[in-house]
Scaffold this motif. Structure first.
Motif, PDB file in Angstrom:
ATOM      1  N   ASN A 162       0.700  -1.362   0.032  1.00  0.00           N
ATOM      2  CA  ASN A 162       0.025   0.078  -0.087  1.00  0.00           C
ATOM      3  C   ASN A 162       0.922   1.101  -0.003  1.00  0.00           C
ATOM      4  O   ASN A 162       1.758   1.424   0.667  1.00  0.00           O
ATOM      5  CB  ASN A 162      -0.816  -0.174   1.304  1.00  0.00           C
ATOM      6  N   LEU A 164       1.326   5.382   0.168  1.00  0.00           N
ATOM      7  CA  LEU A 164       0.909   6.530   0.809  1.00  0.00           C
ATOM      8  C   LEU A 164       1.610   7.613   0.164  1.00  0.00           C
ATOM      9  O   LEU A 164       2.695   8.071   0.180  1.00  0.00           O
ATOM     10  CB  LEU A 164       1.207   6.481   2.409  1.00  0.00           C
ATOM     11  N   GLN A 176       2.227   7.144 -11.407  1.00  0.00           N
ATOM     12  CA  GLN A 176       1.309   6.038 -11.138  1.00  0.00           C
ATOM     13  C   GLN A 176       1.461   4.783 -11.712  1.00  0.00           C
ATOM     14  O   GLN A 176       1.068   3.596 -11.215  1.00  0.00           O
ATOM     15  CB  GLN A 176      -0.165   6.662 -11.388  1.00  0.00           C
ATOM     16  N   LYS A 185      -2.502  -0.579  -4.232  1.00  0.00           N
ATOM     17  CA  LYS A 185      -3.373   0.666  -3.982  1.00  0.00           C
ATOM     18  C   LYS A 185      -2.597   1.877  -3.527  1.00  0.00           C
ATOM     19  O   LYS A 185      -1.602   1.702  -2.948  1.00  0.00           O
ATOM     20  CB  LYS A 185      -4.581   0.542  -2.940  1.00  0.00           C
ATOM     21  N   THR A 186      -2.782   2.777  -4.125  1.00  0.00           N
ATOM     22  CA  THR A 186      -2.017   4.130  -3.982  1.00  0.00           C
ATOM     23  C   THR A 186      -3.018   5.076  -2.938  1.00  0.00           C
ATOM     24  O   THR A 186      -4.205   5.311  -3.518  1.00  0.00           O
ATOM     25  CB  THR A 186      -1.489   5.012  -5.257  1.00  0.00           C
ATOM     26  N   TRP A 187      -2.813   5.280  -1.811  1.00  0.00           N
ATOM     27  CA  TRP A 187      -3.552   6.105  -1.163  1.00  0.00           C
ATOM     28  C   TRP A 187      -2.954   7.717  -1.030  1.00  0.00           C
ATOM     29  O   TRP A 187      -1.899   8.008  -0.779  1.00  0.00           O
ATOM     30  CB  TRP A 187      -3.564   5.752   0.321  1.00  0.00           C
ATOM     31  N   ARG A 188      -3.859   8.593  -1.530  1.00  0.00           N
ATOM     32  CA  ARG A 188      -3.378   9.996  -1.774  1.00  0.00           C
ATOM     33  C   ARG A 188      -3.873  10.634  -0.294  1.00  0.00           C
ATOM     34  O   ARG A 188      -4.661  10.696   0.278  1.00  0.00           O
ATOM     35  CB  ARG A 188      -4.190  10.758  -2.770  1.00  0.00           C
ATOM     36  N   PHE A 189      -2.669  11.623   0.074  1.00  0.00           N
ATOM     37  CA  PHE A 189      -2.720  12.344   1.420  1.00  0.00           C
ATOM     38  C   PHE A 189      -1.996  13.572   1.221  1.00  0.00           C
ATOM     39  O   PHE A 189      -0.923  13.841   1.698  1.00  0.00           O
ATOM     40  CB  PHE A 189      -2.145  11.461   2.504  1.00  0.00           C
ATOM     41  N   ALA A 196       2.179  12.807   3.823  1.00  0.00           N
ATOM     42  CA  ALA A 196       2.334  11.460   3.410  1.00  0.00           C
ATOM     43  C   ALA A 196       3.419  10.721   4.493  1.00  0.00           C
ATOM     44  O   ALA A 196       2.811   9.602   4.892  1.00  0.00           O
ATOM     45  CB  ALA A 196       2.753  10.922   2.180  1.00  0.00           C
ATOM     46  N   CYS A 203       0.693   5.658  11.244  1.00  0.00           N
ATOM     47  CA  CYS A 203       0.497   4.067  11.216  1.00  0.00           C
ATOM     48  C   CYS A 203       1.567   3.196  11.866  1.00  0.00           C
ATOM     49  O   CYS A 203       1.342   2.393  12.435  1.00  0.00           O
ATOM     50  CB  CYS A 203       0.679   3.839   9.574  1.00  0.00           C
TER      51      CYS A 203
END
Length: 323
Positions: A162, A164, A176, A185-189, A196, A203
């Motif tokens: 995963n 971030l 990407q 999955k790429t989580w956008r922050f 990030a 986490c």
């Protein structure tokens, strides 16, 4: 060596064959060179998955053994970290702020990068350092994306991390397709890279808390004559059913299996320290983080430096004379 002179020297050696004829890359262009710096257990697997892109992947590591292993799979060894700077996209997966600074700044990688290229920093670094790096890249006209990951070595090998991601939408869109090779999955922050890194530290703070709680709970059960395996079986099928943290790390604690490390205890110690510092930067006390720093020091003082983060459980049992 000046940036222009270095790049000219690298071209002469035939390393920069696919560099764009102009320094600024086009958004829609995907015929690009890739470099990966930092081939530890995680980085080696991530770089191996990037080879599936079909684009040239230049690799460098202080220890040359992983470089040779990837060269046998089609990667292009670089004689120095600076040689990787001629790539369109440079990935780094280094241990901490200090190692990243030594390689990217002192090692000349940033000086070798052209305006319009992108540096993707996948390491867990401090919020303050991420902010500093973002400003330095902006001054040089180089894109900067923070992309720390969640997942252990086996997850990295499977390309199921995963990711971030923090940075501008335009930069992340450009990388990407490569993220898709190394992560599920790429989580956008946020648009600021440091965001990030703040999420990754949050986490890892929670991860360390969960492992310490599991270790202490297991030690309490053992102190009353309950086998560790029975306790872990209970919590992973009731209170914490479906949690990979409690199941995975709980199993390691029950089996007292702390080596070889997938995530070294000292790296967890570093991440908790950085999380506490990130909280201090916003006047946010982190009581669990403060407590964990003392527990990490205790484990290190007892010689657990080369063990897995799960060894927090070993330390909890040791406090009760169970090991």
């Amino acid at each position: 060596m000046a940036c222009a002179a270095l790049r000219a020297a690298l071209r002469a050696r035939g390393i920069a064959g696919l560099i764009a004829s102009t320094p600024t890359r086009q958004k829609e262009e995907f015929h690009m060179t890739i470099a990966f710096i930092g081939l530890g257990a995680m980085g080696h697997n991530m770089a191996a998955n990037l080879l599936r892109s079909g684009q040239p992947v230049h690799v460098w590591n202080r220890n040359p053994a992983p470089v040779q292993a990837l060269a046998e799979k089609g990667a292009k060894p670089a004689a120095s970290a600076a040689e990787c700077g001629i790539a369109d996209i440079v990935f780094t997966m280094l241990a901490d702020d200090k190692a990243t600074r030594e390689v990217m700044i002192d090692g000349g990688v940033l000086d070798a990068m052209a305006p319009g290229s992108i540096h993707v920093n996948m390491a867990t670094v401090s919020v303050a350092f991420a902010r500093e790096m973002a400003a330095l890249h902006q001054q040089k006209g180089i894109g900067y994306v923070a992309a720390p990951v969640l997942g252990r070595v086996d997850v990295a090998e499977a390309g199921k991390l995963n990711i971030l991601a923090g940075g501008s939408d335009e930069l992340i869109a450009r990388v990407q397709p490569l993220f898709d090779l190394i992560g599920q999955k790429t989580w956008r922050f946020g648009n600021e890279p440091e965001q990030a890194n703040a999420i990754k530290l949050a986490c890892n703070l929670m991860l360390a808390c969960a492992i310490e709680a599991t270790g202490e709970g297991t030690a309490l059960a053992r102190a009353h004559g309950i086998p560790a395996e029975s306790f872990i079986d209970l919590i992973t099928n009731t209170l914490f059913a479906g949690s990979p943290v409690y199941k995975g790390y709980g199993g390691m604690i029950a089996q007292q299996r702390y080596s070889p490390p997938g995530f070294k205890l000292t790296l967890g110690q570093k991440d908790v320290r950085l999380a506490v510092e990130a909280g201090q930067g916003t006047n946010l006390p982190l009581a669990f983080g403060d407590a964990l720093q003392g527990l990490f020091k205790e484990a290190v003082d007892h010689g657990d430096v080369d063990l897995d983060l799960a060894a927090l459980g070993k330390n909890a049992a040791r406090r009760g004379g169970l090991d």
